[in-house]
Write a protein that holds these residues in place. Structure first.
Motif, PDB file in Angstrom:
ATOM      1  N   ASN A 198      -7.429  10.215   8.960  1.00  0.00           N
ATOM      2  CA  ASN A 198      -6.472  11.066   8.776  1.00  0.00           C
ATOM      3  C   ASN A 198      -7.294  12.464   8.705  1.00  0.00           C
ATOM      4  O   ASN A 198      -8.479  12.492   9.101  1.00  0.00           O
ATOM      5  CB  ASN A 198      -5.794  10.981   7.537  1.00  0.00           C
ATOM      6  CG  ASN A 198      -4.985   9.933   7.149  1.00  0.00           C
ATOM      7  OD1 ASN A 198      -4.354   9.630   8.477  1.00  0.00           O
ATOM      8  ND2 ASN A 198      -4.465   9.305   6.161  1.00  0.00           N
ATOM      9  N   GLY A 207      -6.556   8.441   0.838  1.00  0.00           N
ATOM     10  CA  GLY A 207      -6.996   9.621   1.650  1.00  0.00           C
ATOM     11  C   GLY A 207      -8.395   9.728   1.442  1.00  0.00           C
ATOM     12  O   GLY A 207      -8.993  10.368   2.209  1.00  0.00           O
ATOM     13  N   ASP A 210      -3.047  12.626   4.379  1.00  0.00           N
ATOM     14  CA  ASP A 210      -2.286  11.516   4.740  1.00  0.00           C
ATOM     15  C   ASP A 210      -1.813  11.672   5.994  1.00  0.00           C
ATOM     16  O   ASP A 210      -0.896  10.623   6.382  1.00  0.00           O
ATOM     17  CB  ASP A 210      -1.296  11.145   3.606  1.00  0.00           C
ATOM     18  CG  ASP A 210      -1.801  11.106   2.222  1.00  0.00           C
ATOM     19  OD1 ASP A 210      -2.930  10.253   2.321  1.00  0.00           O
ATOM     20  OD2 ASP A 210      -1.346  11.149   1.049  1.00  0.00           O
ATOM     21  N   GLU A 246      -8.319  17.025   3.964  1.00  0.00           N
ATOM     22  CA  GLU A 246      -7.672  17.660   3.111  1.00  0.00           C
ATOM     23  C   GLU A 246      -7.413  19.237   2.910  1.00  0.00           C
ATOM     24  O   GLU A 246      -8.191  19.692   3.207  1.00  0.00           O
ATOM     25  CB  GLU A 246      -8.139  17.086   1.412  1.00  0.00           C
ATOM     26  CG  GLU A 246      -7.246  17.402   0.228  1.00  0.00           C
ATOM     27  CD  GLU A 246      -7.633  16.617  -0.843  1.00  0.00           C
ATOM     28  OE1 GLU A 246      -6.902  16.374  -1.755  1.00  0.00           O
ATOM     29  OE2 GLU A 246      -9.124  16.604  -0.876  1.00  0.00           O
ATOM     30  N   THR A 265     -10.629  11.210   5.194  1.00  0.00           N
ATOM     31  CA  THR A 265     -10.302  12.668   5.218  1.00  0.00           C
ATOM     32  C   THR A 265     -11.387  13.448   6.139  1.00  0.00           C
ATOM     33  O   THR A 265     -12.013  14.063   5.684  1.00  0.00           O
ATOM     34  CB  THR A 265     -10.364  13.178   3.876  1.00  0.00           C
ATOM     35  OG1 THR A 265     -11.813  12.918   3.319  1.00  0.00           O
ATOM     36  CG2 THR A 265      -9.109  12.669   3.100  1.00  0.00           C
ATOM     37  N   PRO A 317       1.914  19.670   5.816  1.00  0.00           N
ATOM     38  CA  PRO A 317       2.224  19.121   4.425  1.00  0.00           C
ATOM     39  C   PRO A 317       1.371  17.720   3.985  1.00  0.00           C
ATOM     40  O   PRO A 317       1.378  16.929   4.814  1.00  0.00           O
ATOM     41  CB  PRO A 317       3.619  18.938   4.379  1.00  0.00           C
ATOM     42  CG  PRO A 317       4.089  19.814   5.461  1.00  0.00           C
ATOM     43  CD  PRO A 317       3.200  19.883   6.330  1.00  0.00           C
ATOM     44  N   ASN A 318       0.574  17.709   2.934  1.00  0.00           N
ATOM     45  CA  ASN A 318      -0.109  16.616   2.634  1.00  0.00           C
ATOM     46  C   ASN A 318      -0.982  16.153   3.432  1.00  0.00           C
ATOM     47  O   ASN A 318      -1.236  14.941   4.134  1.00  0.00           O
ATOM     48  CB  ASN A 318       0.871  15.435   2.016  1.00  0.00           C
ATOM     49  CG  ASN A 318       0.160  14.458   1.287  1.00  0.00           C
ATOM     50  OD1 ASN A 318      -0.796  14.773   0.585  1.00  0.00           O
ATOM     51  ND2 ASN A 318       0.682  13.360   1.356  1.00  0.00           N
ATOM     52  N   SER A 319      -1.753  17.249   4.246  1.00  0.00           N
ATOM     53  CA  SER A 319      -2.754  16.737   5.707  1.00  0.00           C
ATOM     54  C   SER A 319      -3.437  15.464   5.204  1.00  0.00           C
ATOM     55  O   SER A 319      -3.856  15.038   6.282  1.00  0.00           O
ATOM     56  CB  SER A 319      -3.407  18.129   5.764  1.00  0.00           C
ATOM     57  OG  SER A 319      -4.347  18.408   4.682  1.00  0.00           O
TER      58      SER A 319
END
Length: 198
Positions: free
Chosen positions: A97, A2, A110, A100, A6, A106-108
């Motif tokens: 991606n 990430g 990634d 963060e 990010t 959830p787990n943005s």
């Protein structure tokens, strides 16, 4: 992971008819992204799927507007594409991606960003998609109502209506575990179908 990817915060795809050319109908496509300036995951080029079975294309960035908000830049990628004729085409880009810490994804950090637009070409073909006057990058105050209106307008004079859809990620499919913002905490998240106000 990430740390290198990010950067994505928001995006849109604009499509506008340019004319009849040999081989079909020419459209100008503009991708606009809002990204984290300090991220090393900058994109001087972008990959787009035209939605007509012709495959993926790489298009170069035309312009950057810095500081639209703290540590946020607005990127423009424009290219022309020939569509064979009337039909329904789903244009999209998928880019790793998201930033963060997006609470409702959830787990943005990634989760890739997928942005789509539906182009419906009628027999005439001469139409453009709506544009937005207001940036989707805004701060909200904890415990206070937050409102956003994208300021959508249509140069063709078409009427516009608005609805919420589930965010998409890898493969252009709905993100597992995605919820509308605040709804898991009991707040409401709605859009006015006539004005577009969220």
């Amino acid at each position: 992971g990430g740390a290198w990817a990010t950067h994505n915060q928001a995006g849109e795809i604009l499509v506008c008819y340019s004319g009849v050319v040999p081989g079909g109908l020419l459209y100008e496509v503009t991708i606009i992204t809002h990204t984290k300036t300090s991220s090393p995951a900058d994109r001087p080029e972008f990959i787009v799927d035209w939605g007509d079975g012709s495959g993926l294309d790489t298009i170069a960035r035309d312009n950057i507007v810095f500081n639209i908000a703290p540590d946020v830049q607005k990127n423009f990628y424009t290219e022309q594409h020939i569509y064979p004729g009337p039909g329904v085409y789903i244009l999209q880009y998928i880019d790793p991606n998201r930033i963060e810490g997006v609470v409702n994804i959830p787990n943005s950090v990634d989760v890739p960003m997928c942005v789509q637009t539906e182009l419906i070409i009628s027999v005439a073909g001469n139409n453009c998609s709506p544009s937005f006057l207001n940036s989707p990058i805004q701060n909200a105050c904890l415990g206070q109502c937050w409102y956003h209106n994208p300021g959508a307008y249509d140069t063709d004079g078409d009427s516009l209506s608005f609805k919420l859809v589930t965010c998409k990620g890898a493969g252009g499919v709905n993100i597992p575990g995605y919820t509308y913002p605040g709804t898991s905490e009991g707040s409401s998240f709605t859009i006015n179908p006539i004005t577009g106000e969220i």
